[in-house]
Design a protein around this motif. Structure first.
Motif, PDB file in Angstrom:
ATOM      1  N   LYS A  38       0.823  -1.213   0.000  1.00  0.00           N
ATOM      2  CA  LYS A  38       0.000   0.000   0.000  1.00  0.00           C
ATOM      3  C   LYS A  38       0.855   1.260   0.000  1.00  0.00           C
ATOM      4  CE  LYS A  38      -2.176   1.194   3.748  1.00  0.00           C
ATOM      5  NZ  LYS A  38      -3.153   1.202   4.864  1.00  0.00           N
ATOM      6  N   THR A  39       1.943   1.257   0.749  1.00  0.00           N
ATOM      7  CA  THR A  39       2.798   2.443   0.813  1.00  0.00           C
ATOM      8  C   THR A  39       3.394   2.777  -0.549  1.00  0.00           C
ATOM      9  OG1 THR A  39       3.372   1.931   3.109  1.00  0.00           O
ATOM     10  CG2 THR A  39       4.811   3.470   1.932  1.00  0.00           C
ATOM     11  N   GLU A  40       3.846   1.776  -1.262  1.00  0.00           N
ATOM     12  CA  GLU A  40       4.430   2.003  -2.590  1.00  0.00           C
ATOM     13  C   GLU A  40       3.396   2.558  -3.561  1.00  0.00           C
ATOM     14  OE1 GLU A  40       7.907  -1.443  -2.650  1.00  0.00           O
ATOM     15  OE2 GLU A  40       5.850  -1.949  -3.187  1.00  0.00           O
ATOM     16  N   VAL A  41       2.177   2.032  -3.495  1.00  0.00           N
ATOM     17  CA  VAL A  41       1.124   2.522  -4.384  1.00  0.00           C
ATOM     18  C   VAL A  41       0.772   3.972  -4.060  1.00  0.00           C
ATOM     19  CG1 VAL A  41      -1.272   2.205  -5.110  1.00  0.00           C
ATOM     20  CG2 VAL A  41       0.194   0.215  -4.758  1.00  0.00           C
ATOM     21  N   LEU A  42       0.710   4.300  -2.765  1.00  0.00           N
ATOM     22  CA  LEU A  42       0.410   5.676  -2.365  1.00  0.00           C
ATOM     23  C   LEU A  42       1.503   6.631  -2.817  1.00  0.00           C
ATOM     24  CD1 LEU A  42      -1.021   5.151   1.245  1.00  0.00           C
ATOM     25  CD2 LEU A  42      -2.277   5.817  -0.817  1.00  0.00           C
ATOM     26  N   VAL A  43       2.748   6.206  -2.715  1.00  0.00           N
ATOM     27  CA  VAL A  43       3.858   7.050  -3.187  1.00  0.00           C
ATOM     28  C   VAL A  43       3.727   7.311  -4.677  1.00  0.00           C
ATOM     29  CG1 VAL A  43       6.346   7.090  -3.574  1.00  0.00           C
ATOM     30  CG2 VAL A  43       5.457   6.386  -1.359  1.00  0.00           C
ATOM     31  N   LEU A  44       3.344   6.287  -5.441  1.00  0.00           N
ATOM     32  CA  LEU A  44       3.148   6.478  -6.879  1.00  0.00           C
ATOM     33  C   LEU A  44       2.005   7.445  -7.167  1.00  0.00           C
ATOM     34  CD1 LEU A  44       3.591   2.837  -8.238  1.00  0.00           C
ATOM     35  CD2 LEU A  44       5.207   4.725  -8.393  1.00  0.00           C
ATOM     36  N   PHE A  45       0.911   7.321  -6.421  1.00  0.00           N
ATOM     37  CA  PHE A  45      -0.222   8.232  -6.615  1.00  0.00           C
ATOM     38  C   PHE A  45       0.188   9.679  -6.344  1.00  0.00           C
ATOM     39  CE2 PHE A  45      -3.320   4.664  -6.397  1.00  0.00           C
ATOM     40  CZ  PHE A  45      -4.124   5.047  -7.461  1.00  0.00           C
ATOM     41  N   VAL A  46       0.907   9.910  -5.247  1.00  0.00           N
ATOM     42  CA  VAL A  46       1.347  11.267  -4.904  1.00  0.00           C
ATOM     43  C   VAL A  46       2.287  11.804  -5.977  1.00  0.00           C
ATOM     44  CG1 VAL A  46       2.661  12.634  -3.246  1.00  0.00           C
ATOM     45  CG2 VAL A  46       1.032  10.933  -2.431  1.00  0.00           C
ATOM     46  N   THR A  47       3.183  10.973  -6.447  1.00  0.00           N
ATOM     47  CA  THR A  47       4.135  11.399  -7.484  1.00  0.00           C
ATOM     48  C   THR A  47       3.415  11.770  -8.767  1.00  0.00           C
ATOM     49  OG1 THR A  47       5.789   9.905  -6.534  1.00  0.00           O
ATOM     50  CG2 THR A  47       6.192  10.746  -8.751  1.00  0.00           C
ATOM     51  N   ILE A  48       2.454  10.940  -9.177  1.00  0.00           N
ATOM     52  CA  ILE A  48       1.686  11.236 -10.387  1.00  0.00           C
ATOM     53  C   ILE A  48       0.925  12.550 -10.233  1.00  0.00           C
ATOM     54  CG2 ILE A  48      -0.293  10.474 -11.776  1.00  0.00           C
ATOM     55  CD1 ILE A  48       0.650   7.588 -11.268  1.00  0.00           C
ATOM     56  N   ALA A  49       0.313  12.741  -9.062  1.00  0.00           N
ATOM     57  CA  ALA A  49      -0.444  13.971  -8.820  1.00  0.00           C
ATOM     58  C   ALA A  49       0.462  15.199  -8.871  1.00  0.00           C
ATOM     59  CB  ALA A  49      -1.145  13.890  -7.461  1.00  0.00           C
ATOM     60  N   LEU A  50       1.682  15.088  -8.352  1.00  0.00           N
ATOM     61  CA  LEU A  50       2.608  16.217  -8.385  1.00  0.00           C
ATOM     62  C   LEU A  50       2.981  16.601  -9.820  1.00  0.00           C
ATOM     63  CD1 LEU A  50       5.060  15.444  -5.421  1.00  0.00           C
ATOM     64  CD2 LEU A  50       3.429  17.336  -5.596  1.00  0.00           C
ATOM     65  N   VAL A  51       3.245  15.603 -10.651  1.00  0.00           N
ATOM     66  CA  VAL A  51       3.609  15.886 -12.045  1.00  0.00           C
ATOM     67  C   VAL A  51       2.446  16.537 -12.784  1.00  0.00           C
ATOM     68  CG1 VAL A  51       4.296  14.858 -14.236  1.00  0.00           C
ATOM     69  CG2 VAL A  51       5.305  14.025 -12.114  1.00  0.00           C
ATOM     70  N   LEU A  52       1.244  15.993 -12.621  1.00  0.00           N
ATOM     71  CA  LEU A  52       0.074  16.569 -13.283  1.00  0.00           C
ATOM     72  C   LEU A  52      -0.218  17.972 -12.764  1.00  0.00           C
ATOM     73  CD1 LEU A  52      -2.329  13.481 -13.412  1.00  0.00           C
ATOM     74  CD2 LEU A  52      -0.732  14.289 -15.145  1.00  0.00           C
ATOM     75  N   PHE A  53      -0.042  18.184 -11.462  1.00  0.00           N
ATOM     76  CA  PHE A  53      -0.252  19.507 -10.875  1.00  0.00           C
ATOM     77  C   PHE A  53       0.728  20.520 -11.464  1.00  0.00           C
ATOM     78  CE2 PHE A  53       1.019  22.616  -7.630  1.00  0.00           C
ATOM     79  CZ  PHE A  53      -0.200  23.259  -7.423  1.00  0.00           C
ATOM     80  N   ALA A  54       1.984  20.134 -11.576  1.00  0.00           N
ATOM     81  CA  ALA A  54       2.988  21.035 -12.141  1.00  0.00           C
ATOM     82  C   ALA A  54       2.663  21.379 -13.593  1.00  0.00           C
ATOM     83  CB  ALA A  54       4.376  20.406 -12.040  1.00  0.00           C
ATOM     84  N   GLU A  55       2.189  20.398 -14.363  1.00  0.00           N
ATOM     85  CA  GLU A  55       1.834  20.659 -15.764  1.00  0.00           C
ATOM     86  C   GLU A  55       0.618  21.571 -15.858  1.00  0.00           C
ATOM     87  OE1 GLU A  55       2.419  20.964 -19.502  1.00  0.00           O
ATOM     88  OE2 GLU A  55       3.709  19.543 -18.422  1.00  0.00           O
ATOM     89  N   LEU A  56      -0.338  21.421 -14.948  1.00  0.00           N
ATOM     90  CA  LEU A  56      -1.498  22.315 -14.919  1.00  0.00           C
ATOM     91  C   LEU A  56      -1.078  23.746 -14.617  1.00  0.00           C
ATOM     92  CD1 LEU A  56      -4.068  20.065 -12.999  1.00  0.00           C
ATOM     93  CD2 LEU A  56      -4.239  20.801 -15.386  1.00  0.00           C
ATOM     94  N   ILE A  57      -0.205  23.922 -13.643  1.00  0.00           N
ATOM     95  CA  ILE A  57       0.284  25.261 -13.313  1.00  0.00           C
ATOM     96  C   ILE A  57       1.052  25.851 -14.493  1.00  0.00           C
ATOM     97  CG2 ILE A  57       1.799  26.582 -11.782  1.00  0.00           C
ATOM     98  CD1 ILE A  57      -0.813  25.671 -10.506  1.00  0.00           C
ATOM     99  N   ASN A  58       1.845  25.028 -15.151  1.00  0.00           N
ATOM    100  CA  ASN A  58       2.604  25.489 -16.306  1.00  0.00           C
ATOM    101  C   ASN A  58       1.664  25.976 -17.417  1.00  0.00           C
ATOM    102  OD1 ASN A  58       4.913  25.825 -18.059  1.00  0.00           O
ATOM    103  ND2 ASN A  58       4.320  23.920 -19.051  1.00  0.00           N
TER     104      ASN A  58
END
Length: 229
Positions: free
Chosen positions: A48-68
């Motif tokens: 579960k921890t590994e999956v949550l880390v992946l979810f957070v990482t994906i959200a950060l990348v998408l968030f940065a692209e939205l801001i860009n």
């Protein structure tokens, strides 16, 4: 009513996501990569921890692209002429995307490496191909084959079909190194270097088909050559 306002807010947010996916090529790449990562996480026995880390990482990348995308839209709205500060704003926003994407790559490798390494070892049987003079013969064969194909397509008037000698040789050597070493980490590093070569060739040469044709040709020669030796 407040419920209507909340639903309207969700609709506006979805429109923003839709606009970014439709208009921004990088966002489409991020989404496809995220889907691939999530599908791979379903296949591998991750905790579960590994999956949550992946979810957070994906959200950060998408968030940065939205801001860009938002920054680019605001800058284009304010001025359509070149301005040093407008360039700074766009470059800084793009830098944020680059940092988060780099972080995502590091996290992805850290999370997936133990699982993929086990699969890689199982596929290769934890054995490597012995280095001998046959490898040099394969490289020489790839060189002459690529050269002959370039000459043949040139005589036919189809210069756009001529395979790139640089990428053909690079991917032939890269595949042979993978066969000799038989290590996943070395494989990733070797193909990272090969990808840098491809990126350089794409910047120098506008026609991309010969570059990708060279990649395929070099890889096939290496794989078939190792099987025959």
């Amino acid at each position: 009513m407040w419920v209507t306002k909340v639903l309207r807010s969700f609709r506006y947010a979805l429109e923003g996501l839709k606009y970014t996916v439709v208009t921004q090529r990088n966002m489409r790449i991020h989404f496809l990569t995220a889907l691939g990562v999530l599908l791979l996480s379903l296949y591998l026995p991750m905790n579960k921890t590994e999956v949550l880390v992946l979810f957070v990482t994906i959200a950060l990348v998408l968030f940065a692209e939205l801001i860009n995308t938002a920054v680019e839209a605001v800058v284009d709205m304010v001025t359509e002429e070149y301005h040093p500060l407008a360039k700074v704003a766009k470059d800084v926003a793009a830098g944020a995307v680059l940092l988060t994407a780099g972080l995502a790559v590091i996290i992805g490798i850290s999370v997936f490496y133990p699982y993929i390494n086990s699969l890689f070892t199982g596929l290769t049987g934890n054995s490597s191909y012995p280095a001998n003079i046959g490898l040099a013969a394969i490289i020489a064969f790839d060189f002459f084959l690529t050269l002959m194909l370039k000459a043949w397509f040139h005589r036919m008037g189809k210069t756009e079909w001529e395979p790139s000698m640089t990428t053909s040789m690079a991917f032939c050597v890269a595949a042979l190194i993978v066969f000799v070493i038989g290590n996943l980490l070395v494989t990733l590093l070797v193909y990272f270097l090969a990808a840098l070569i491809v990126g350089t060739r794409i910047r120098l040469r506008p026609k991309r088909f010969p570059i990708f044709l060279g990649m395929i040709l070099g890889t096939l020669v290496a794989v078939i050559g190792v099987q025959l030796l």
